[in-house]
Design an enzyme around this catalytic site. Sequence first.
Site, PDB file in Angstrom:
ATOM      1  N   GLY A   1       0.819  -1.047  -0.122  1.00  0.00           N
ATOM      2  CA  GLY A   1       0.108  -0.022  -0.117  1.00  0.00           C
ATOM      3  C   GLY A   1       0.862   1.237  -0.123  1.00  0.00           C
ATOM      4  O   GLY A   1       2.126   1.238   0.606  1.00  0.00           O
TER       5      GLY A   1
ATOM      6  N   GLN B   1       2.824  10.049   1.180  1.00  0.00           N
ATOM      7  CA  GLN B   1       4.143   9.398   1.250  1.00  0.00           C
ATOM      8  C   GLN B   1       5.030   9.636  -0.110  1.00  0.00           C
ATOM      9  O   GLN B   1       6.152   9.588   0.048  1.00  0.00           O
ATOM     10  CB  GLN B   1       4.210   7.767   1.176  1.00  0.00           C
ATOM     11  CG  GLN B   1       3.613   7.614   2.594  1.00  0.00           C
ATOM     12  CD  GLN B   1       3.508   5.901   2.648  1.00  0.00           C
ATOM     13  OE1 GLN B   1       2.444   5.201   2.163  1.00  0.00           O
ATOM     14  NE2 GLN B   1       4.347   5.346   3.214  1.00  0.00           N
TER      15      GLN B   1
ATOM     16  N   CYS C   1       6.218  -0.029   7.085  1.00  0.00           N
ATOM     17  CA  CYS C   1       5.698   1.049   6.448  1.00  0.00           C
ATOM     18  C   CYS C   1       6.898   1.498   5.667  1.00  0.00           C
ATOM     19  O   CYS C   1       8.043   1.612   5.980  1.00  0.00           O
ATOM     20  CB  CYS C   1       5.415   2.238   7.527  1.00  0.00           C
ATOM     21  SG  CYS C   1       4.906   3.782   6.819  1.00  0.00           S
ATOM     22  N   LEU C   2       6.526   1.653   4.210  1.00  0.00           N
ATOM     23  CA  LEU C   2       7.772   2.087   3.298  1.00  0.00           C
ATOM     24  C   LEU C   2       8.359   3.607   3.757  1.00  0.00           C
ATOM     25  O   LEU C   2       9.341   3.809   3.507  1.00  0.00           O
ATOM     26  CB  LEU C   2       7.095   2.395   1.907  1.00  0.00           C
ATOM     27  CG  LEU C   2       6.691   1.132   1.270  1.00  0.00           C
ATOM     28  CD1 LEU C   2       6.016   1.283  -0.043  1.00  0.00           C
ATOM     29  CD2 LEU C   2       7.863   0.051   1.286  1.00  0.00           C
TER      30      LEU C   2
ATOM     31  N   HIS D   1      -4.210   1.125   7.499  1.00  0.00           N
ATOM     32  CA  HIS D   1      -2.605   1.647   7.559  1.00  0.00           C
ATOM     33  C   HIS D   1      -2.579   2.846   6.679  1.00  0.00           C
ATOM     34  O   HIS D   1      -2.251   3.901   7.098  1.00  0.00           O
ATOM     35  CB  HIS D   1      -1.728   0.675   7.313  1.00  0.00           C
ATOM     36  CG  HIS D   1      -0.303   0.899   7.069  1.00  0.00           C
ATOM     37  ND1 HIS D   1       0.619   0.560   8.093  1.00  0.00           N
ATOM     38  CD2 HIS D   1       0.275   1.892   6.587  1.00  0.00           C
ATOM     39  CE1 HIS D   1       1.846   1.252   7.539  1.00  0.00           C
ATOM     40  NE2 HIS D   1       1.750   2.027   6.783  1.00  0.00           N
ATOM     41  N   GLU D   2      -3.217   2.686   5.354  1.00  0.00           N
ATOM     42  CA  GLU D   2      -3.048   3.633   4.460  1.00  0.00           C
ATOM     43  C   GLU D   2      -4.033   5.015   4.848  1.00  0.00           C
ATOM     44  O   GLU D   2      -3.732   5.992   4.620  1.00  0.00           O
ATOM     45  CB  GLU D   2      -3.376   3.176   3.212  1.00  0.00           C
ATOM     46  CG  GLU D   2      -2.602   2.137   2.695  1.00  0.00           C
ATOM     47  CD  GLU D   2      -1.000   2.461   2.746  1.00  0.00           C
ATOM     48  OE1 GLU D   2      -0.579   3.791   2.705  1.00  0.00           O
ATOM     49  OE2 GLU D   2      -0.404   1.560   2.992  1.00  0.00           O
TER      50      GLU D   2
ATOM     51  N   HIS E   1      -2.526   7.490   7.021  1.00  0.00           N
ATOM     52  CA  HIS E   1      -1.498   8.318   6.396  1.00  0.00           C
ATOM     53  C   HIS E   1      -2.266   9.476   6.042  1.00  0.00           C
ATOM     54  O   HIS E   1      -1.628  10.486   6.299  1.00  0.00           O
ATOM     55  CB  HIS E   1      -0.869   7.704   5.370  1.00  0.00           C
ATOM     56  CG  HIS E   1       0.293   6.723   5.521  1.00  0.00           C
ATOM     57  ND1 HIS E   1       1.364   7.218   6.118  1.00  0.00           N
ATOM     58  CD2 HIS E   1       0.527   5.245   5.482  1.00  0.00           C
ATOM     59  CE1 HIS E   1       2.432   6.282   6.136  1.00  0.00           C
ATOM     60  NE2 HIS E   1       1.877   5.113   5.749  1.00  0.00           N
TER      61      HIS E   1
HETATM   62 ZN    ZN Z   1       2.936   3.305   5.832  1.00  0.00          ZN
END
Ligand code: ZN
Length: 177
Positions: A73, A78, A121-122, A163-164, A167
């Site tokens: 995701g 991000q 998380c990226l 999670h997304e 963000h």
């Molecule tokens: Zn993340």
Amino acid sequence: MPDRADMRDAHPAGPARPALPAALTGGAVRPILIHPDPVLRDISRPAGEMSGPELRDLARDLVATMYRAGGRGLAAVQIGVLRRVFVMDAGWKEGAARPLVMLDPRIVRRSDRVAPGEELCLSIPGRPVTVTRPAEVEVIWFDLDGRRQRASLDGAAARVAQHEADHLDGRLIVDLA
Ligand code: ZN
């Protein structure tokens, strides 16, 4: 501001990019903001403030960047775009690519049943966090054709969507540990 090229090196190329629907091919791989970049704490604005072509370009870039980074995701914030947009594909590492593009998503129902799970998380490389979340959620969103969509998600998909969605409101998994 750290050197973005260095950050890219911190995310070695993930698995080979899977076959994609034509509408989502051709995106650019964009640098991913890394915690504690303050932009990650900003509240994203409605996707509807962008034009259709802008949203399509953004979605393509998000999809390309997510797969290249090996993620399931990725939210627009991000890559530094403060709009309520994310892409997700909870199962592409186990099967065919099935990217979902969610514009102005809202989680409208959360199950009482919760489940713990390890999340990455990226934007926070190499720091998995165990997060307990509702096991099932119902999400409504707009797709790239402006149609309202609704889905009940469970398992990995429910976790990725939550999670997304976090963000978009500036929440990160380090807040939920
Ligand atoms: Zn993340």
